[in-house]
Design a protein around this motif. Structure first.
Motif, PDB file in Angstrom:
ATOM      1  N   PRO A  69       0.988  -1.117  -0.153  1.00 50.76           N
ATOM      2  CA  PRO A  69       0.156   0.074   0.648  1.00 50.76           C
ATOM      3  C   PRO A  69       1.109   1.215   0.092  1.00 50.76           C
ATOM      4  N   LYS A  70       1.608   1.122   0.833  1.00 50.03           N
ATOM      5  CA  LYS A  70       3.143   2.808   0.985  1.00 50.03           C
ATOM      6  C   LYS A  70       3.689   3.040  -0.615  1.00 50.03           C
ATOM      7  N   LEU A  71       3.441   2.048  -1.699  1.00 44.29           N
ATOM      8  CA  LEU A  71       4.495   1.836  -2.374  1.00 44.29           C
ATOM      9  C   LEU A  71       3.632   2.938  -3.564  1.00 44.29           C
ATOM     10  N   LEU A  72       2.205   1.300  -3.588  1.00 42.18           N
ATOM     11  CA  LEU A  72       0.872   2.168  -4.652  1.00 42.18           C
ATOM     12  C   LEU A  72       0.583   3.612  -4.626  1.00 42.18           C
ATOM     13  N   PHE A  73       0.218   3.965  -2.959  1.00 43.68           N
ATOM     14  CA  PHE A  73      -0.157   5.211  -2.552  1.00 43.68           C
ATOM     15  C   PHE A  73       1.600   6.570  -2.858  1.00 43.68           C
ATOM     16  N   GLN A  76       0.998   7.631  -6.872  1.00 45.43           N
ATOM     17  CA  GLN A  76      -0.494   7.781  -6.892  1.00 45.43           C
ATOM     18  C   GLN A  76      -0.437   9.526  -6.509  1.00 45.43           C
ATOM     19  N   ILE A  77       0.846   9.918  -5.643  1.00 50.51           N
ATOM     20  CA  ILE A  77       1.102  11.443  -5.321  1.00 50.51           C
ATOM     21  C   ILE A  77       1.880  11.557  -5.895  1.00 50.51           C
ATOM     22  N   PHE A  78       2.844  10.806  -7.153  1.00 48.66           N
ATOM     23  CA  PHE A  78       3.802  11.541  -8.038  1.00 48.66           C
ATOM     24  C   PHE A  78       2.692  11.696  -9.510  1.00 48.66           C
ATOM     25  N   ALA A  79       2.265  10.787  -9.386  1.00 45.56           N
ATOM     26  CA  ALA A  79       0.953  10.709 -10.333  1.00 45.56           C
ATOM     27  C   ALA A  79       0.608  12.158 -10.266  1.00 45.56           C
ATOM     28  N   ALA A  80      -0.321  12.572  -9.480  1.00 40.70           N
ATOM     29  CA  ALA A  80      -0.881  13.227  -8.951  1.00 40.70           C
ATOM     30  C   ALA A  80      -0.311  14.847  -9.550  1.00 40.70           C
ATOM     31  N   ARG A  81       1.392  14.865  -8.735  1.00 46.31           N
ATOM     32  CA  ARG A  81       1.975  16.188  -8.752  1.00 46.31           C
ATOM     33  C   ARG A  81       2.576  16.397 -10.949  1.00 46.31           C
TER      34      ARG A  81
END
Length: 88
Positions: A69-73, A76-81
């Motif tokens: 979960p930590k990797l996937l989350f 997703q943060i990098f993708a949003a940025r």
């Protein structure tokens, strides 16, 4: 660099879906010659403020990529940025 997305794991991502293949991605997509030697794949869509897909961010690995979960989350943060920077 451009290529046809049909029959690739990226096809589902550019349609707006999160896509994670922790193992065996090259066997699941045998027509995708770019996956040769690849074991795992993680891709997320890059969305603008209106929710439209701008593109996608993906990583490939020759080793398994467990569903941590930590990797996937974090991804997703990098993708949003990245999407925010593209839109800007």
């Amino acid at each position: 660099l451009e290529w046809d997305l049909v029959g690739t794991p990226c096809e589902d991502v550019v349609k707006g879906n999160f896509c994670h293949h922790p193992t065996g991605v090259s066997a699941k997509f045998p027509d995708d010659v770019g996956l040769s030697g690849t074991e795992s794949y993680l891709g997320v869509p890059l969305r603008d403020a209106a929710g439209e897909v701008l593109g996608h961010l993906a990583v490939y690995d020759a080793k398994p990529m467990p569903a941590e979960p930590k990797l996937l989350f974090t991804f997703q943060i990098f993708a949003a940025r990245a999407a925010a920077e593209l839109e800007r």
